[in-house]
Design a protein around this motif. Structure first.
Motif, PDB file in Angstrom:
ATOM      1  N   GLY A 215      15.370 -14.879   9.626  1.00 57.59           N
ATOM      2  CA  GLY A 215      14.080 -14.568   9.013  1.00 57.59           C
ATOM      3  C   GLY A 215      14.233 -13.550   7.899  1.00 57.59           C
ATOM      4  N   TRP A 216      15.066 -12.530   8.124  1.00 54.26           N
ATOM      5  CA  TRP A 216      15.312 -11.515   7.098  1.00 54.26           C
ATOM      6  C   TRP A 216      15.954 -12.150   5.866  1.00 54.26           C
ATOM      7  CZ3 TRP A 216      14.568  -6.518   5.740  1.00 54.26           C
ATOM      8  CH2 TRP A 216      15.452  -5.947   4.807  1.00 54.26           C
ATOM      9  N   ASP A 217      16.982 -12.974   6.096  1.00 51.41           N
ATOM     10  CA  ASP A 217      17.699 -13.580   4.969  1.00 51.41           C
ATOM     11  C   ASP A 217      16.796 -14.502   4.152  1.00 51.41           C
ATOM     12  OD1 ASP A 217      19.982 -12.261   5.732  1.00 51.41           O
ATOM     13  OD2 ASP A 217      20.838 -13.937   6.841  1.00 51.41           O
ATOM     14  N   HIS A 218      15.792 -15.094   4.814  1.00 51.81           N
ATOM     15  CA  HIS A 218      14.874 -16.006   4.118  1.00 51.81           C
ATOM     16  C   HIS A 218      13.619 -15.299   3.622  1.00 51.81           C
ATOM     17  CE1 HIS A 218      16.644 -19.842   6.190  1.00 51.81           C
ATOM     18  NE2 HIS A 218      17.389 -19.390   5.203  1.00 51.81           N
ATOM     19  N   GLY A 219      13.531 -13.986   3.829  1.00 47.75           N
ATOM     20  CA  GLY A 219      12.349 -13.265   3.362  1.00 47.75           C
ATOM     21  C   GLY A 219      11.104 -13.554   4.175  1.00 47.75           C
ATOM     22  N   GLN A 220      11.285 -13.933   5.453  1.00 45.21           N
ATOM     23  CA  GLN A 220      10.146 -14.279   6.318  1.00 45.21           C
ATOM     24  C   GLN A 220       9.975 -13.170   7.364  1.00 45.21           C
ATOM     25  OE1 GLN A 220      11.588 -18.089   7.631  1.00 45.21           O
ATOM     26  NE2 GLN A 220      10.817 -19.154   5.820  1.00 45.21           N
ATOM     27  N   ALA A 221       9.388 -12.065   6.933  1.00 47.07           N
ATOM     28  CA  ALA A 221       9.324 -10.888   7.797  1.00 47.07           C
ATOM     29  C   ALA A 221       8.438 -11.106   9.018  1.00 47.07           C
ATOM     30  CB  ALA A 221       8.826  -9.684   7.002  1.00 47.07           C
TER      31      ALA A 221
ATOM     32  N   ILE B 215       9.360  -3.635   9.473  1.00 45.39           N
ATOM     33  CA  ILE B 215       8.104  -2.889   9.369  1.00 45.39           C
ATOM     34  C   ILE B 215       7.874  -2.450   7.925  1.00 45.39           C
ATOM     35  CG2 ILE B 215       7.000  -0.697   9.982  1.00 45.39           C
ATOM     36  CD1 ILE B 215       8.250  -1.017  12.784  1.00 45.39           C
ATOM     37  N   VAL B 216       8.944  -2.032   7.261  1.00 46.33           N
ATOM     38  CA  VAL B 216       8.832  -1.568   5.879  1.00 46.33           C
ATOM     39  C   VAL B 216       8.543  -2.722   4.937  1.00 46.33           C
ATOM     40  CG1 VAL B 216      10.166  -0.607   3.950  1.00 46.33           C
ATOM     41  CG2 VAL B 216      10.239   0.488   6.199  1.00 46.33           C
TER      42      VAL B 216
ATOM     43  N   GLY C 266       2.366   0.798  10.812  1.00 46.21           N
ATOM     44  CA  GLY C 266       3.815   0.970  10.847  1.00 46.21           C
ATOM     45  C   GLY C 266       4.210   2.352  11.314  1.00 46.21           C
ATOM     46  N   ILE C 267       3.494   3.371  10.850  1.00 50.68           N
ATOM     47  CA  ILE C 267       3.781   4.746  11.276  1.00 50.68           C
ATOM     48  C   ILE C 267       3.511   4.903  12.764  1.00 50.68           C
ATOM     49  CG2 ILE C 267       2.994   7.132  11.059  1.00 50.68           C
ATOM     50  CD1 ILE C 267       2.642   6.566   8.052  1.00 50.68           C
ATOM     51  N   ALA C 268       2.403   4.330  13.234  1.00 50.34           N
ATOM     52  CA  ALA C 268       2.093   4.396  14.670  1.00 50.34           C
ATOM     53  C   ALA C 268       3.189   3.720  15.487  1.00 50.34           C
ATOM     54  CB  ALA C 268       0.743   3.740  14.939  1.00 50.34           C
TER      55      ALA C 268
ATOM     56  N   HIS D  34      10.178   5.572   4.082  1.00 53.29           N
ATOM     57  CA  HIS D  34       9.491   4.604   3.216  1.00 53.29           C
ATOM     58  C   HIS D  34       7.973   4.696   3.395  1.00 53.29           C
ATOM     59  CE1 HIS D  34      12.683   2.155   1.403  1.00 53.29           C
ATOM     60  NE2 HIS D  34      13.348   2.278   2.539  1.00 53.29           N
ATOM     61  N   LEU D  35       7.538   4.707   4.657  1.00 50.30           N
ATOM     62  CA  LEU D  35       6.108   4.627   4.942  1.00 50.30           C
ATOM     63  C   LEU D  35       5.380   5.890   4.487  1.00 50.30           C
ATOM     64  CD1 LEU D  35       6.374   3.004   8.481  1.00 50.30           C
ATOM     65  CD2 LEU D  35       5.712   1.860   6.364  1.00 50.30           C
ATOM     66  N   ARG D  36       5.969   7.055   4.742  1.00 43.45           N
ATOM     67  CA  ARG D  36       5.334   8.303   4.303  1.00 43.45           C
ATOM     68  C   ARG D  36       5.259   8.375   2.783  1.00 43.45           C
ATOM     69  NH1 ARG D  36       2.115  10.306   8.111  1.00 43.45           N
ATOM     70  NH2 ARG D  36       3.186  10.455  10.124  1.00 43.45           N
ATOM     71  N   ALA D  37       6.317   7.887   2.119  1.00 46.32           N
ATOM     72  CA  ALA D  37       6.316   7.901   0.653  1.00 46.32           C
ATOM     73  C   ALA D  37       5.193   7.034   0.107  1.00 46.32           C
ATOM     74  CB  ALA D  37       7.665   7.430   0.124  1.00 46.32           C
ATOM     75  N   ARG D  38       4.903   5.926   0.778  1.00 48.12           N
ATOM     76  CA  ARG D  38       3.830   5.038   0.317  1.00 48.12           C
ATOM     77  C   ARG D  38       2.459   5.717   0.401  1.00 48.12           C
ATOM     78  NH1 ARG D  38       5.684  -0.755   3.004  1.00 48.12           N
ATOM     79  NH2 ARG D  38       7.621  -0.952   1.812  1.00 48.12           N
TER      80      ARG D  38
END
Length: 273
Positions: free
Chosen positions: A181-187, A221-222, A231-233, A258-262
């Motif tokens: 799924g990761w390699d195909h971009g299917q999160a 999650i990112v 995601g943070i929770a 990543h999440l806090r930066a967003r």
């Protein structure tokens, strides 16, 4: 050496498990001295099996700590104490191969996997062969992966491991499906597979697989469809669920950064980094 190993067993009490590497070393030395003196009899072989079992237990705990050098060393010593066609030896080879690969010893890793597949086939051990097959896909570079074949093998592995109650094997199979799924971009697909992998890794108490699942989960999650606050929770929940696992902390902190930066919380993001 054998007497000292027995003494540790007597005085270790409920901490005896922590002494696996020390006990394994002394049993290993006792076996090697017997081996040097002449043909090994059944008592000597039993000594080798006991030494192998203790070193393998220490190696698998090192795997849970992500101490790959220790894993390769301990499992390498453990498998060398057993007869080449001993099923217990075959069961050690996939983890040994992954540790070798992770340490940059790619050719040795591939050779160990090939041997595991050949011996498992010779012994008529389909479960051992399936574990070796999954290890082969784990160590293969992403750009070389035959996705359809991997998915097919994982589906066969899931059916086999469900029938035998092999939760650790199930965790690895679902983790590989998540990797596709990761390699195909299917999160979204990846997240669903990772939830299954985490469930089985938790049942097995498999610290290495738990950390590997959470590495992928932190990335999903990112990158995936999870809203930032959710995601943070989720990362907070994971840190509570797996206290004291440094590998998990590192992976989850990566996601938190990543999440806090967003959210524009850059000091918190830098602290997580």
């Amino acid at each position: 050496h054998e007497g000292f190993a027995a003494w540790i067993g007597r005085v270790g009490g409920d901490r005896a498990e922590e002494q696996d590497e020390i006990v394994g070393y002394h049993l290993e030395q006792a076996f090697r001295y017997r081996e040097a003196l002449g043909p090994v009899d059944e008592r000597g072989r039993e000594l080798g099996r006991r030494a192998s079992g203790r070193l393998a237990a220490a190696g698998r705990r090192a795997l849970g700590r992500h101490d790959r050098q220790a894993v390769a060393k301990l499992l390498g010593r453990a498998e060398s104490l057993l007869d080449p066609n001993d099923p217990a030896r075959v069961s050690l080879l996939p983890d040994l191969a992954i540790a070798l690969w992770d340490g940059g010893r790619v050719e040795e890793s591939n050779a160990v996997i090939a041997e595991a597949l050949a011996v498992a086939e010779e012994l008529g051990d389909p479960q051992g062969a399936m574990h070796a097959t999954l290890a082969r896909w784990f160590v293969l570079a992403e750009l070389e992966r035959p996705f359809d074949q991997i998915r097919s093998d994982c589906e066969r592995a899931i059916a086999m491991f469900e029938a035998t109650g092999d939760d650790r094997g199930l965790a690895r199979a679902w983790l590989l499906i998540a990797d596709i799924g990761w390699d195909h971009g299917q999160a979204g697909e990846q997240l669903a597979a990772l939830e299954r992998a985490l469930e089985h890794a938790g049942r097995a108490g498999a610290a290495f697989e738990i950390a590997e699942v959470l590495l992928s989960l932190s990335a999903a999650i990112v990158r995936g469809p999870t809203p930032v606050t959710e995601g943070i929770a989720k990362t907070d929940e994971l840190l509570r669920d797996y206290p004291g696992n440094r590998g998990v902390e590192a992976y989850i902190d990566h996601a938190i950064a990543h999440l806090r930066a967003r959210l524009g919380e850059f000091e918190a993001a830098r602290e997580a980094v």
